[in-house]
Every structure is written in C-alpha cells, then in structure tokens.
Design an enzyme around this catalytic site. Structure first.
Site, PDB file in Angstrom:
ATOM      1  N   LEU A 199     -12.914  16.720  -5.792  1.00  0.00           N
ATOM      2  CA  LEU A 199     -12.769  15.012  -5.687  1.00  0.00           C
ATOM      3  C   LEU A 199     -13.197  14.409  -4.501  1.00  0.00           C
ATOM      4  O   LEU A 199     -12.473  14.973  -3.521  1.00  0.00           O
ATOM      5  CB  LEU A 199     -11.514  14.585  -6.275  1.00  0.00           C
ATOM      6  CG  LEU A 199     -11.066  13.176  -6.209  1.00  0.00           C
ATOM      7  CD1 LEU A 199     -11.877  12.476  -7.276  1.00  0.00           C
ATOM      8  CD2 LEU A 199      -9.367  13.007  -6.500  1.00  0.00           C
ATOM      9  N   ASP A 245      -1.872  -2.490  -8.971  1.00  0.00           N
ATOM     10  CA  ASP A 245      -1.269  -3.917  -8.991  1.00  0.00           C
ATOM     11  C   ASP A 245       0.171  -3.866  -9.548  1.00  0.00           C
ATOM     12  O   ASP A 245       0.396  -3.268 -10.715  1.00  0.00           O
ATOM     13  CB  ASP A 245      -1.938  -4.958  -9.531  1.00  0.00           C
ATOM     14  CG  ASP A 245      -1.507  -6.355  -8.995  1.00  0.00           C
ATOM     15  OD1 ASP A 245      -0.713  -6.633  -8.194  1.00  0.00           O
ATOM     16  OD2 ASP A 245      -2.120  -7.271  -9.470  1.00  0.00           O
ATOM     17  N   HIS A 271       6.676  -0.086  -4.225  1.00  0.00           N
ATOM     18  CA  HIS A 271       5.622   0.631  -3.514  1.00  0.00           C
ATOM     19  C   HIS A 271       5.708   2.056  -3.386  1.00  0.00           C
ATOM     20  O   HIS A 271       4.936   2.798  -3.469  1.00  0.00           O
ATOM     21  CB  HIS A 271       5.266  -0.112  -1.909  1.00  0.00           C
ATOM     22  CG  HIS A 271       4.974  -1.328  -1.943  1.00  0.00           C
ATOM     23  ND1 HIS A 271       3.790  -1.958  -2.702  1.00  0.00           N
ATOM     24  CD2 HIS A 271       5.329  -2.688  -1.654  1.00  0.00           C
ATOM     25  CE1 HIS A 271       3.729  -3.256  -2.932  1.00  0.00           C
ATOM     26  NE2 HIS A 271       4.500  -3.626  -1.911  1.00  0.00           N
TER      27      HIS A 271
HETATM   28  C1  FPP Z   1      -0.294  -4.038  -5.412  1.00  0.00           C
HETATM   29  O1  FPP Z   1       1.295  -4.571  -5.898  1.00  0.00           O
HETATM   30  C2  FPP Z   1       0.141  -3.127  -4.546  1.00  0.00           C
HETATM   31  C3  FPP Z   1      -0.349  -3.009  -3.204  1.00  0.00           C
HETATM   32  C4  FPP Z   1      -0.648  -4.294  -2.500  1.00  0.00           C
HETATM   33  C5  FPP Z   1      -0.343  -1.897  -2.197  1.00  0.00           C
HETATM   34  C6  FPP Z   1      -0.665  -0.514  -3.059  1.00  0.00           C
HETATM   35  C7  FPP Z   1      -0.016   0.400  -2.348  1.00  0.00           C
HETATM   36  C8  FPP Z   1       0.563   1.406  -3.120  1.00  0.00           C
HETATM   37  C9  FPP Z   1       0.678   1.747  -4.566  1.00  0.00           C
HETATM   38  C10 FPP Z   1       1.179   2.462  -2.454  1.00  0.00           C
HETATM   39  C11 FPP Z   1       0.146   3.356  -1.972  1.00  0.00           C
HETATM   40  C12 FPP Z   1       0.588   4.247  -0.946  1.00  0.00           C
HETATM   41  C13 FPP Z   1       0.010   5.240  -0.765  1.00  0.00           C
HETATM   42  C14 FPP Z   1       0.556   6.305   0.224  1.00  0.00           C
HETATM   43  C15 FPP Z   1      -1.111   5.655  -2.034  1.00  0.00           C
HETATM   44  P1  FPP Z   1       1.907  -5.744  -5.652  1.00  0.00           P
HETATM   45  O2  FPP Z   1       2.646  -5.461  -4.348  1.00  0.00           O
HETATM   46  O3  FPP Z   1       0.753  -6.949  -5.154  1.00  0.00           O
HETATM   47  O4  FPP Z   1       2.720  -6.277  -6.892  1.00  0.00           O
HETATM   48  P2  FPP Z   1       2.816  -7.694  -7.314  1.00  0.00           P
HETATM   49  O5  FPP Z   1       1.599  -8.363  -7.665  1.00  0.00           O
HETATM   50  O6  FPP Z   1       4.004  -7.359  -8.373  1.00  0.00           O
HETATM   51  O7  FPP Z   1       3.444  -8.473  -5.981  1.00  0.00           O
END
Ligand code: FPP
Length: 245
Positions: free
Chosen positions: A123, A12, A29
């Site tokens: 894994l 997150d 992201h």
């Molecule tokens: C939360 O941050 C993250 C997500 C909803 C998506 C997680 C995805 C990634 C880390 C990219 C993964 C991609 C691959 C290929 C593994 P948020 O956007 O909710 O952050 P915020 O709470 O600050 O808005």
C-alpha cells in the site's frame, strides 16, 4: 467496474462525535487516530494500492492552539509507534502538503518514516499534512511559470498533463473514490484538480465510528457505479441520455 486504484478520505466529525458524548474535541481526534490505524491496515490487507488521508489542512492552523498541538502530538506518537506496523504490512509512507511548516519533531519523523518505508511496494499510504488543493495548484503554476521564464518550456507545452505533473500528488493516480464522513458534502480544499472525475461517497457516520465494514460498503457502492468520464457508456442504457457523464 475495476476496484479503485486510489481511495482518498476526508476524516471528518471527530469534534462533533466527542462533543455529542460530552467529551472534549481532542478526545475525538484520539479515537479518530485509532480508526485511521484500522482503515490503513485493512487497506493494506485488502490489496488496495493507494490510500490518501486528509489529516491536516492548510486551514486547520486556525483551530484552537491546544487542538493543533494535540493533532501534532498524535502524529508524533503514531509515527513513532507504528513504524514497525508500516514495515510489517509492506506500507510505503508519503506525504503531500507543505511539511516544512510542521513542528521540527514531526518533520524529522516524517523523514525517518519515508526513509524506512521507501523500498516497500504494498500500500502507498499518503498523509495530506498542511495540504490545500488551491495551494497545490498555485505551487504547480509557479513552477511552470519559472520553467517558461527559463525558456525550458513554451506556452504550448502547458496542458493538463503538465499541470498534473507539477502537483504534489504527481506520484499518485487521481483518486477514484473520495470518502467523507460526518454528513458534510464538500471538498474543503482537498484534491481540487485531482477530483475532476472522482466518485464521491458520503456517510452520516462520524470518523470515530467509521469501521472497516463501512469502508467495504463504500467500495461496494463504488463498484456498482457507472463511470463515464463524460462519454457515453459502451453498452447503451437509458442513462446515456445524461449529458454530463
Ligand atoms: C476532522 O474532524 C478531523 C481533522 C481535522 C483531523 C483528522 C485527524 C485525525 C483523524 C487524527 C489523525 C491522526 C493520525 C495520527 C492519523 P473535525 O475536528 O473537523 O470534526 P468536526 O467537524 O466535528 O469539528
């Protein structure tokens, strides 16, 4: 304490991390995907057996269209690019969640990646994609009701074990440790059933700043905890006064 057999991560804070640096959320992201890559490789090399990453929830469709398509493009890009990394590191790729609602190209790549890695026994890497804990439980209930209606099971056969067997995570042990970054302290519809006795680790760091060292700190903290599963500890301590385990 034994090392965790299954670690699940709620990655997150990508959006807030990017906004704090005057970037668009999607940049968070992009950086977050790089961190996911580092953590996956680190887990594979540390001998951890199961890692689940909450990459896209059933609620994430409600985000702006450009953000959803960027997340899908990132999946496409990384699944294509890292197929060899998975094989070279003996990583078996799985998913949980309803992937039939993802764009066709993502679905095809998921199928290919699963096929190319299914014989690997290092894994177990699971991406939760279009996953929701409530939907998972509902889905299991529907299957169990169908079995009952077909006369294949009786009401007495319905117990915790049977429900776990029909969850999408049936091939995984319950998570020992759930990590959530960015100082949010909630499950957000992740592993609702499976987390009954998980240990939680929260860090203020946003996901793009989360390093392999931070990951090791989470495991070190886990190893120092006393898991009682509602029982009293085998060696009596003052903590045995705690009723709830
Ligand atoms: C939360 O941050 C993250 C997500 C909803 C998506 C997680 C995805 C990634 C880390 C990219 C993964 C991609 C691959 C290929 C593994 P948020 O956007 O909710 O952050 P915020 O709470 O600050 O808005």
């Amino acid at each position: 304490m034994n090392p965790p057999k299954h670690i699940a991560i709620i990655m997150d804070g990508n959006g807030r991390w990017a906004n704090a640096r005057k970037h668009n959320r999607v940049y968070g992201h992009i950086r977050g995907a790089k961190v996911a890559y580092n953590i996956i490789k680190h887990c594979a090399q540390s001998g951890i057996k199961n890692l689940t990453l909450f990459a896209f929830s059933t609620e994430n469709w409600q985000r702006p269209k450009n953000e959803v398509s960027l997340l899908m493009s990132l999946l496409i890009k990384h699944l294509k690019k890292e197929m060899k990394t998975l094989v070279d590191n003996n990583i078996k790729f799985n998913t949980i969640g309803d992937v039939s609602e993802l764009p066709p190209e993502v679905q095809e790549l998921i199928t290919d990646t699963k096929r190319n890695t299914q014989q690997l026994d290092g894994l177990n890497l699971t991406f939760a994609l279009n996953y929701g804990g409530q939907q998972d439980i509902l889905h299991a209930f529907k299957k169990i009701i169908a079995l009952k209606e077909e006369g294949k099971i009786s009401g007495d056969d319905i117990n915790q074990e049977l429900i776990s067997k029909y969850l999408q995570s049936a091939f995984l042990p319950n998570p020992d440790l759930i990590i959530r970054t960015s100082n949010e302290k909630r499950l957000s519809n992740f592993f609702l059933w499976q987390s009954a006795y998980s240990e939680f680790y929260f860090t203020e760091k946003c996901w793009p700043d989360f390093s392999t060292n931070d990951f090791d700190l989470a495991i070190a903290e886990y190893l120092g905890r006393n898991r009682r599963f509602g029982k009293v500890p085998s060696t009596p301590t003052r903590e045995s006064n705690n009723l709830y385990g």
